[in-house]
Design a protein around this motif. Structure first.
Motif, PDB file in Angstrom:
ATOM      1  N   VAL A 164       9.066   8.591  -5.242  1.00  0.00           N
ATOM      2  CA  VAL A 164       8.591   7.469  -5.949  1.00  0.00           C
ATOM      3  C   VAL A 164       9.566   6.358  -5.894  1.00  0.00           C
ATOM      4  O   VAL A 164       9.030   5.163  -5.822  1.00  0.00           O
ATOM      5  N   ILE A 165      10.984   6.511  -5.714  1.00  0.00           N
ATOM      6  CA  ILE A 165      11.827   5.408  -5.730  1.00  0.00           C
ATOM      7  C   ILE A 165      12.100   4.857  -4.160  1.00  0.00           C
ATOM      8  O   ILE A 165      12.791   3.805  -4.061  1.00  0.00           O
ATOM      9  N   GLY A 166      11.686   5.629  -3.302  1.00  0.00           N
ATOM     10  CA  GLY A 166      11.671   5.448  -1.883  1.00  0.00           C
ATOM     11  C   GLY A 166      13.029   5.552  -1.264  1.00  0.00           C
ATOM     12  O   GLY A 166      13.680   4.654  -0.657  1.00  0.00           O
ATOM     13  N   ALA A 167      13.703   6.620  -1.705  1.00  0.00           N
ATOM     14  CA  ALA A 167      15.078   6.959  -1.529  1.00  0.00           C
ATOM     15  C   ALA A 167      14.860   8.594  -0.579  1.00  0.00           C
ATOM     16  O   ALA A 167      14.367   9.328  -0.906  1.00  0.00           O
ATOM     17  N   PHE A 168      15.348   8.315   0.629  1.00  0.00           N
ATOM     18  CA  PHE A 168      15.360   9.436   1.804  1.00  0.00           C
ATOM     19  C   PHE A 168      13.995   9.756   1.746  1.00  0.00           C
ATOM     20  O   PHE A 168      13.549  11.142   1.909  1.00  0.00           O
ATOM     21  N   THR A 169      12.977   9.107   1.891  1.00  0.00           N
ATOM     22  CA  THR A 169      11.613   9.184   1.876  1.00  0.00           C
ATOM     23  C   THR A 169      11.207  10.126   2.796  1.00  0.00           C
ATOM     24  O   THR A 169      10.451  11.213   2.427  1.00  0.00           O
ATOM     25  N   GLY A 224      -1.653  12.722   1.869  1.00  0.00           N
ATOM     26  CA  GLY A 224      -0.735  11.517   1.520  1.00  0.00           C
ATOM     27  C   GLY A 224       0.781  11.902   1.847  1.00  0.00           C
ATOM     28  O   GLY A 224       1.458  10.886   2.385  1.00  0.00           O
ATOM     29  N   PHE A 225       1.116  13.049   1.669  1.00  0.00           N
ATOM     30  CA  PHE A 225       2.907  13.036   1.943  1.00  0.00           C
ATOM     31  C   PHE A 225       2.963  13.098   3.592  1.00  0.00           C
ATOM     32  O   PHE A 225       4.027  12.563   4.054  1.00  0.00           O
ATOM     33  N   ILE A 226       2.064  13.530   4.327  1.00  0.00           N
ATOM     34  CA  ILE A 226       1.974  13.520   5.967  1.00  0.00           C
ATOM     35  C   ILE A 226       2.070  12.017   6.371  1.00  0.00           C
ATOM     36  O   ILE A 226       2.839  11.456   7.047  1.00  0.00           O
ATOM     37  N   ALA A 227       1.250  11.134   5.528  1.00  0.00           N
ATOM     38  CA  ALA A 227       1.101   9.827   5.981  1.00  0.00           C
ATOM     39  C   ALA A 227       2.389   8.999   5.620  1.00  0.00           C
ATOM     40  O   ALA A 227       2.735   8.260   6.187  1.00  0.00           O
ATOM     41  N   LEU A 228       2.996   9.353   4.503  1.00  0.00           N
ATOM     42  CA  LEU A 228       4.355   8.855   4.253  1.00  0.00           C
ATOM     43  C   LEU A 228       5.389   9.373   4.958  1.00  0.00           C
ATOM     44  O   LEU A 228       6.310   8.330   5.449  1.00  0.00           O
ATOM     45  N   ALA A 267       0.668  -1.179   0.037  1.00  0.00           N
ATOM     46  CA  ALA A 267      -0.010  -0.222   0.100  1.00  0.00           C
ATOM     47  C   ALA A 267       0.902   1.110  -0.180  1.00  0.00           C
ATOM     48  O   ALA A 267       0.484   2.227  -0.473  1.00  0.00           O
ATOM     49  N   LEU A 268       2.064   1.289   0.827  1.00  0.00           N
ATOM     50  CA  LEU A 268       2.940   2.389   0.784  1.00  0.00           C
ATOM     51  C   LEU A 268       3.528   2.447  -0.500  1.00  0.00           C
ATOM     52  O   LEU A 268       3.744   3.661  -1.257  1.00  0.00           O
ATOM     53  N   LEU A 269       3.875   1.583  -1.354  1.00  0.00           N
ATOM     54  CA  LEU A 269       4.313   1.368  -2.455  1.00  0.00           C
ATOM     55  C   LEU A 269       3.560   2.218  -3.541  1.00  0.00           C
ATOM     56  O   LEU A 269       3.930   3.191  -4.182  1.00  0.00           O
ATOM     57  N   VAL A 270       2.306   1.882  -3.614  1.00  0.00           N
ATOM     58  CA  VAL A 270       1.172   2.394  -4.352  1.00  0.00           C
ATOM     59  C   VAL A 270       0.970   3.975  -4.348  1.00  0.00           C
ATOM     60  O   VAL A 270       1.056   4.655  -4.872  1.00  0.00           O
ATOM     61  N   LEU A 271       0.863   4.126  -2.857  1.00  0.00           N
ATOM     62  CA  LEU A 271       0.753   5.708  -2.445  1.00  0.00           C
ATOM     63  C   LEU A 271       1.980   6.342  -2.727  1.00  0.00           C
ATOM     64  O   LEU A 271       1.916   7.364  -3.472  1.00  0.00           O
ATOM     65  N   GLY A 304       6.928   6.109   6.590  1.00  0.00           N
ATOM     66  CA  GLY A 304       7.822   5.675   5.908  1.00  0.00           C
ATOM     67  C   GLY A 304       7.632   5.005   4.634  1.00  0.00           C
ATOM     68  O   GLY A 304       6.519   4.981   4.164  1.00  0.00           O
ATOM     69  N   PRO A 305       8.655   4.668   3.901  1.00  0.00           N
ATOM     70  CA  PRO A 305       8.300   4.054   2.552  1.00  0.00           C
ATOM     71  C   PRO A 305       8.094   2.762   2.524  1.00  0.00           C
ATOM     72  O   PRO A 305       7.472   2.294   1.277  1.00  0.00           O
ATOM     73  N   GLY A 306       7.822   1.972   3.590  1.00  0.00           N
ATOM     74  CA  GLY A 306       7.746   0.448   3.275  1.00  0.00           C
ATOM     75  C   GLY A 306       8.951  -0.169   2.900  1.00  0.00           C
ATOM     76  O   GLY A 306      10.043   0.200   2.691  1.00  0.00           O
ATOM     77  N   LYS A 307       8.875  -1.678   2.941  1.00  0.00           N
ATOM     78  CA  LYS A 307      10.105  -2.636   2.515  1.00  0.00           C
ATOM     79  C   LYS A 307      10.344  -2.321   1.002  1.00  0.00           C
ATOM     80  O   LYS A 307      11.136  -2.918   0.615  1.00  0.00           O
ATOM     81  N   PHE A 308       9.359  -1.886   0.121  1.00  0.00           N
ATOM     82  CA  PHE A 308       9.596  -1.983  -1.506  1.00  0.00           C
ATOM     83  C   PHE A 308      10.398  -0.751  -1.694  1.00  0.00           C
ATOM     84  O   PHE A 308       9.611   0.215  -2.511  1.00  0.00           O
ATOM     85  N   SER A 309      11.482  -0.343  -1.170  1.00  0.00           N
ATOM     86  CA  SER A 309      11.959   1.126  -1.439  1.00  0.00           C
ATOM     87  C   SER A 309      13.699   0.748  -1.337  1.00  0.00           C
ATOM     88  O   SER A 309      14.042  -0.014  -0.687  1.00  0.00           O
ATOM     89  N   ILE A 310      14.277   2.116  -1.943  1.00  0.00           N
ATOM     90  CA  ILE A 310      15.499   2.075  -1.684  1.00  0.00           C
ATOM     91  C   ILE A 310      15.884   2.226  -0.305  1.00  0.00           C
ATOM     92  O   ILE A 310      16.948   1.649   0.154  1.00  0.00           O
ATOM     93  N   ASP A 311      15.213   2.906   0.496  1.00  0.00           N
ATOM     94  CA  ASP A 311      15.368   3.081   1.954  1.00  0.00           C
ATOM     95  C   ASP A 311      15.602   1.844   2.511  1.00  0.00           C
ATOM     96  O   ASP A 311      16.657   1.579   3.469  1.00  0.00           O
ATOM     97  N   GLN A 312      14.832   0.783   2.142  1.00  0.00           N
ATOM     98  CA  GLN A 312      14.979  -0.491   2.791  1.00  0.00           C
ATOM     99  C   GLN A 312      16.029  -1.342   2.501  1.00  0.00           C
ATOM    100  O   GLN A 312      16.617  -1.972   3.436  1.00  0.00           O
TER     101      GLN A 312
END
Length: 136
Positions: free
Chosen positions: A75-80, A116-120, A17-21, A124-132
């Motif tokens: 989008v890529i989940g980096a430094f989200t 949406g950005f406050i929720a992220l 869900a976080l990836l989609v968001l 955080g980005p979730g496990k499908f991210s560069i951060d993870q």
């Protein structure tokens, strides 16, 4: 079978869900930033941006940075979480200053982005991210 793979755990479902968001908000925000980038000279000439503490030019540059660079990072989940901060500020400016006197229908897009950005930022980005990937 697909359901069991994608939603095998609550963590996976939340991360999906976080990836989609992230991807939806980020890509849509990039379209706003690109439009501002293309209209840079016009935006500066017409002074359509607030210049409360900083100049109109700096305000436009910061909005473009947030809506292009920070949105791409989301989008890529980096430094989200860090990348959502300028986006949250930009959307607060849009809601509270640019559309201050407008009816809710004019503000609703900026409010939706803001939420949406406050929720992220909170989740955080979730496990499908560069951060993870970097975290591991």
């Amino acid at each position: 079978m697909i359901k069991s793979i994608l939603f095998s755990s609550k963590v996976t479902g939340t991360s999906l869900a976080l990836l989609v968001l992230r991807v939806a908000l980020g890509l849509l925000m990039i379209t706003h930033g690109w439009g501002k980038f293309e209209a840079y000279d016009t935006l500066i000439a017409k002074e359509q941006f607030p210049a409360i503490v900083i100049s109109v030019k700096v305000s436009v540059i910061l909005a473009i940075f947030a809506e292009l660079v920070c949105a791409a990072l989301v989008v890529i989940g980096a430094f989200t979480r860090l990348a959502t901060i300028p986006l949250i500020i930009t959307m607060l400016v849009a809601v509270l200053l640019i559309h201050a006197g407008d009816p809710i229908g004019q503000k609703e897009l900026a409010i939706l982005y803001l939420v949406g950005f406050i929720a992220l930022f909170i989740m955080g980005p979730g496990k499908f991210s560069i951060d993870q990937l970097v975290k591991k």
